[in-house]
Design a protein around this motif. Structure first.
Motif, PDB file in Angstrom:
ATOM      1  N   ALA A   1       0.274  39.920 123.708  1.00 23.51           N
ATOM      2  CA  ALA A   1       1.423  40.811 123.884  1.00 23.51           C
ATOM      3  C   ALA A   1       2.535  40.532 122.887  1.00 23.51           C
ATOM      4  O   ALA A   1       3.622  41.102 122.993  1.00 23.51           O
ATOM      5  CB  ALA A   1       1.960  40.669 125.307  1.00 23.51           C
ATOM      6  N   VAL A   2       2.251  39.660 121.919  1.00 23.07           N
ATOM      7  CA  VAL A   2       3.263  39.264 120.932  1.00 23.07           C
ATOM      8  C   VAL A   2       2.911  39.850 119.570  1.00 23.07           C
ATOM      9  O   VAL A   2       1.763  39.765 119.122  1.00 23.07           O
ATOM     10  CB  VAL A   2       3.367  37.735 120.832  1.00 23.07           C
ATOM     11  N   LEU A   3       3.902  40.438 118.898  1.00 23.17           N
ATOM     12  CA  LEU A   3       3.733  40.940 117.541  1.00 23.17           C
ATOM     13  C   LEU A   3       4.464  40.011 116.581  1.00 23.17           C
ATOM     14  O   LEU A   3       5.657  39.757 116.738  1.00 23.17           O
ATOM     15  CB  LEU A   3       4.317  42.346 117.422  1.00 23.17           C
ATOM     16  N   GLU A   4       3.738  39.496 115.591  1.00 23.10           N
ATOM     17  CA  GLU A   4       4.350  38.658 114.563  1.00 23.10           C
ATOM     18  C   GLU A   4       4.501  39.475 113.284  1.00 23.10           C
ATOM     19  O   GLU A   4       3.525  40.027 112.767  1.00 23.10           O
ATOM     20  CB  GLU A   4       3.511  37.414 114.309  1.00 23.10           C
ATOM     21  N   VAL A   5       5.729  39.540 112.779  1.00 26.31           N
ATOM     22  CA  VAL A   5       6.053  40.303 111.582  1.00 26.31           C
ATOM     23  C   VAL A   5       6.544  39.317 110.521  1.00 26.31           C
ATOM     24  O   VAL A   5       7.515  38.588 110.746  1.00 26.31           O
ATOM     25  CB  VAL A   5       7.136  41.363 111.865  1.00 26.31           C
ATOM     26  N   THR A   6       5.871  39.312 109.373  1.00 25.82           N
ATOM     27  CA  THR A   6       6.238  38.403 108.291  1.00 25.82           C
ATOM     28  C   THR A   6       6.674  39.203 107.079  1.00 25.82           C
ATOM     29  O   THR A   6       5.904  40.002 106.533  1.00 25.82           O
ATOM     30  CB  THR A   6       5.056  37.493 107.908  1.00 25.82           C
ATOM     31  N   LEU A   7       7.924  38.992 106.664  1.00 23.93           N
ATOM     32  CA  LEU A   7       8.433  39.578 105.427  1.00 23.93           C
ATOM     33  C   LEU A   7       7.978  38.681 104.288  1.00 23.93           C
ATOM     34  O   LEU A   7       8.379  37.514 104.210  1.00 23.93           O
ATOM     35  CB  LEU A   7       9.963  39.650 105.481  1.00 23.93           C
ATOM     36  N   ASP A   8       7.126  39.198 103.404  1.00 20.33           N
ATOM     37  CA  ASP A   8       6.494  38.359 102.382  1.00 20.33           C
ATOM     38  C   ASP A   8       6.545  39.072 101.032  1.00 20.33           C
ATOM     39  O   ASP A   8       5.590  39.709 100.609  1.00 20.33           O
ATOM     40  CB  ASP A   8       5.052  38.059 102.804  1.00 20.33           C
ATOM     41  N   ARG A   9       7.703  38.938 100.367  1.00 13.14           N
ATOM     42  CA  ARG A   9       7.897  39.540  99.047  1.00 13.14           C
ATOM     43  C   ARG A   9       8.331  38.461  98.060  1.00 13.14           C
ATOM     44  O   ARG A   9       9.521  38.250  97.830  1.00 13.14           O
ATOM     45  CB  ARG A   9       8.954  40.647  99.080  1.00 13.14           C
ATOM     46  N   PRO A  10       7.383  37.736  97.502  1.00 17.05           N
ATOM     47  CA  PRO A  10       7.744  36.688  96.547  1.00 17.05           C
ATOM     48  C   PRO A  10       8.566  37.275  95.393  1.00 17.05           C
ATOM     49  O   PRO A  10       8.391  38.440  95.029  1.00 17.05           O
ATOM     50  CB  PRO A  10       6.386  36.190  96.052  1.00 17.05           C
ATOM     51  N   LYS A  11       9.557  36.516  94.884  1.00 21.70           N
ATOM     52  CA  LYS A  11       9.716  35.105  95.152  1.00 21.70           C
ATOM     53  C   LYS A  11      10.666  34.822  96.309  1.00 21.70           C
ATOM     54  O   LYS A  11      10.669  33.716  96.840  1.00 21.70           O
ATOM     55  CB  LYS A  11      10.245  34.422  93.883  1.00 21.70           C
ATOM     56  N   ALA A  12      11.499  35.788  96.695  1.00 20.97           N
ATOM     57  CA  ALA A  12      12.581  35.435  97.613  1.00 20.97           C
ATOM     58  C   ALA A  12      12.614  36.241  98.909  1.00 20.97           C
ATOM     59  O   ALA A  12      13.500  36.042  99.719  1.00 20.97           O
ATOM     60  CB  ALA A  12      13.922  35.581  96.899  1.00 20.97           C
ATOM     61  N   ASN A  13      11.665  37.155  99.134  1.00 17.43           N
ATOM     62  CA  ASN A  13      11.669  37.998 100.337  1.00 17.43           C
ATOM     63  C   ASN A  13      12.879  38.920 100.415  1.00 17.43           C
ATOM     64  O   ASN A  13      13.353  39.250 101.510  1.00 17.43           O
ATOM     65  CB  ASN A  13      11.588  37.143 101.611  1.00 17.43           C
ATOM     66  N   ALA A  14      13.380  39.337  99.241  1.00 18.56           N
ATOM     67  CA  ALA A  14      14.459  40.322  99.229  1.00 18.56           C
ATOM     68  C   ALA A  14      13.914  41.681  99.670  1.00 18.56           C
ATOM     69  O   ALA A  14      12.728  41.973  99.510  1.00 18.56           O
ATOM     70  CB  ALA A  14      15.070  40.416  97.838  1.00 18.56           C
ATOM     71  N   ILE A  15      14.786  42.500 100.221  1.00 17.20           N
ATOM     72  CA  ILE A  15      14.377  43.777 100.805  1.00 17.20           C
ATOM     73  C   ILE A  15      14.886  44.944  99.965  1.00 17.20           C
ATOM     74  O   ILE A  15      16.094  45.082  99.736  1.00 17.20           O
ATOM     75  CB  ILE A  15      14.914  43.909 102.244  1.00 17.20           C
ATOM     76  N   ASP A  16      13.955  45.792  99.509  1.00 19.19           N
ATOM     77  CA  ASP A  16      14.329  47.049  98.875  1.00 19.19           C
ATOM     78  C   ASP A  16      14.163  48.173  99.896  1.00 19.19           C
ATOM     79  O   ASP A  16      13.732  47.947 101.035  1.00 19.19           O
ATOM     80  CB  ASP A  16      13.515  47.294  97.604  1.00 19.19           C
ATOM     81  N   ALA A  17      14.498  49.377  99.511  1.00 11.90           N
ATOM     82  CA  ALA A  17      14.479  50.492 100.462  1.00 11.90           C
ATOM     83  C   ALA A  17      13.087  50.771 101.024  1.00 11.90           C
ATOM     84  O   ALA A  17      12.942  50.952 102.241  1.00 11.90           O
ATOM     85  CB  ALA A  17      15.085  51.741  99.818  1.00 11.90           C
ATOM     86  N   PRO A  18      12.024  50.819 100.203  1.00 14.11           N
ATOM     87  CA  PRO A  18      10.703  51.058 100.782  1.00 14.11           C
ATOM     88  C   PRO A  18      10.283  49.989 101.788  1.00 14.11           C
ATOM     89  O   PRO A  18       9.685  50.303 102.829  1.00 14.11           O
ATOM     90  CB  PRO A  18       9.777  51.073  99.556  1.00 14.11           C
ATOM     91  N   THR A  19      10.609  48.736 101.490  1.00 14.98           N
ATOM     92  CA  THR A  19      10.278  47.655 102.424  1.00 14.98           C
ATOM     93  C   THR A  19      11.060  47.804 103.720  1.00 14.98           C
ATOM     94  O   THR A  19      10.522  47.614 104.821  1.00 14.98           O
ATOM     95  CB  THR A  19      10.568  46.286 101.791  1.00 14.98           C
ATOM     96  N   SER A  20      12.330  48.160 103.612  1.00 10.09           N
ATOM     97  CA  SER A  20      13.152  48.355 104.802  1.00 10.09           C
ATOM     98  C   SER A  20      12.597  49.486 105.667  1.00 10.09           C
ATOM     99  O   SER A  20      12.519  49.360 106.898  1.00 10.09           O
ATOM    100  CB  SER A  20      14.595  48.662 104.397  1.00 10.09           C
ATOM    101  N   ARG A  21      12.199  50.570 105.033  1.00 10.11           N
ATOM    102  CA  ARG A  21      11.636  51.685 105.795  1.00 10.11           C
ATOM    103  C   ARG A  21      10.349  51.271 106.503  1.00 10.11           C
ATOM    104  O   ARG A  21      10.104  51.645 107.655  1.00 10.11           O
ATOM    105  CB  ARG A  21      11.395  52.885 104.873  1.00 10.11           C
ATOM    106  N   GLU A  22       9.543  50.480 105.806  1.00  9.18           N
ATOM    107  CA  GLU A  22       8.301  50.000 106.415  1.00  9.18           C
ATOM    108  C   GLU A  22       8.589  49.092 107.602  1.00  9.18           C
ATOM    109  O   GLU A  22       7.942  49.195 108.655  1.00  9.18           O
ATOM    110  CB  GLU A  22       7.469  49.250 105.383  1.00  9.18           C
TER     111      GLU A  22
END
Length: 260
Positions: A12-33
């Motif tokens: 019942a647990v969902l694990e979400v990993t933000l994995d954008r090397p090198k720093a896991n910064a977020i752009d708009a497409p990643t945020s929408r996803e």
């Protein structure tokens, strides 16, 4: 999901990993996803708790992807149904979310982190709101942080953009727990499993009550709850789970929560 947002269901647990090397910064497409991921989590009756963490052992998230900004992405970009990072503005998210902070959480990454309900940090994690140094506003943190920690501490963090470590974050109540890095996911998963075994309708009511009454005088808040004017509270008080809780207590056994 893409390589940037990794999703794993564990019961019942969902694990979400933000994995954008090198720093896991977020752009708009990643945020929408990420917004789509958390909206699907919200709407899936089989899922009860989510864990959000970062890939690697150095960065949780430093915030906005400045390379995307240099390429023309602006702050008025559409970041998706949940706002920046998928959590901050997602409506009706009435399930617990745990942030497992595996490293640096700066700027928008810090704001993403404090959108979770429970925050567990690795002992090497670092935090900052450096927007002041680039002449911009840490909008979500400016709204939320002074309501959660001592006013003058929050204002100093916002005014200076200084870095602070996990121990200080724990001191001010920014995070719930600080653990050795090697134990971070073990502790986060144990907490998630504990919550997943609990009453989902009560969690939903807790989150809606907190969200809808934080700006109200106490008596108005009480009226909303005691008169069942909030949908989750009304659902809870007429549910099978409400009856099950009382019956299980009388029978001296653990309740079986069905979420209905």
């Amino acid at each position: 999901m893409s390589d940037s947002v990794k999703v794993e269901r564990r019961g019942a647990v969902l694990e979400v990993t933000l994995d954008r090397p090198k720093a896991n910064a977020i752009d708009a497409p990643t945020s929408r996803e990420m917004g789509d991921v958390f909206a699907a989590f919200r709407d899936d009756p089989e899922l009860r708790v989510a864990i959000l963490t970062g890939g690697g052992d150095k960065f949780f998230c430093p915030g906005w992807d400045l390379k995307a900004a240099a390429a023309g992405e602006g702050p008025d970009e559409y970041y998706g149904v949940g706002g920046f990072g998928g959590l901050q503005e997602l409506p009706n998210l009435n399930k617990p979310v745990i942030a497992a902070v595996n490293g640096i959480a700066f700027g928008g990454g810090f704001e993403l982190m404090i959108s979770a309900d429970i925050i567990i940090a690795a002992d090497h994690a670092m935090f900052a709101l450096p927007e002041i140094r680039s002449g911009t506003l840490a909008d979500a943190a400016t709204i939320k942080l002074p309501r959660r920690i001592p006013h003058h501490v929050a204002m100093e963090m916002l005014f200076t953009g200084r870095r602070f470590d996990a121990a200080e974050a724990k001191q001010w109540g920014v995070v719930n727990e600080v653990v050795p890095a090697a134990d971070l996911m073990t502790v986060a998963r144990a907490k998630a499993d504990l919550l997943a075994s609990g009453p989902p309708l009560v969690y939903a009511a807790i989150k809606e009550v907190v969200r809808e009454t934080s700006h109200l005088p106490v008596q108005e808040a009480f009226d909303l709850v005691t008169k069942s004017k909030l949908p989750t509270v009304k659902t809870l008080y007429s549910s099978e789970d409400q009856k099950e809780g009382a019956i299980a207590f009388a029978e001296k056994r653990d309740p079986v929560w069905k979420g209905r």
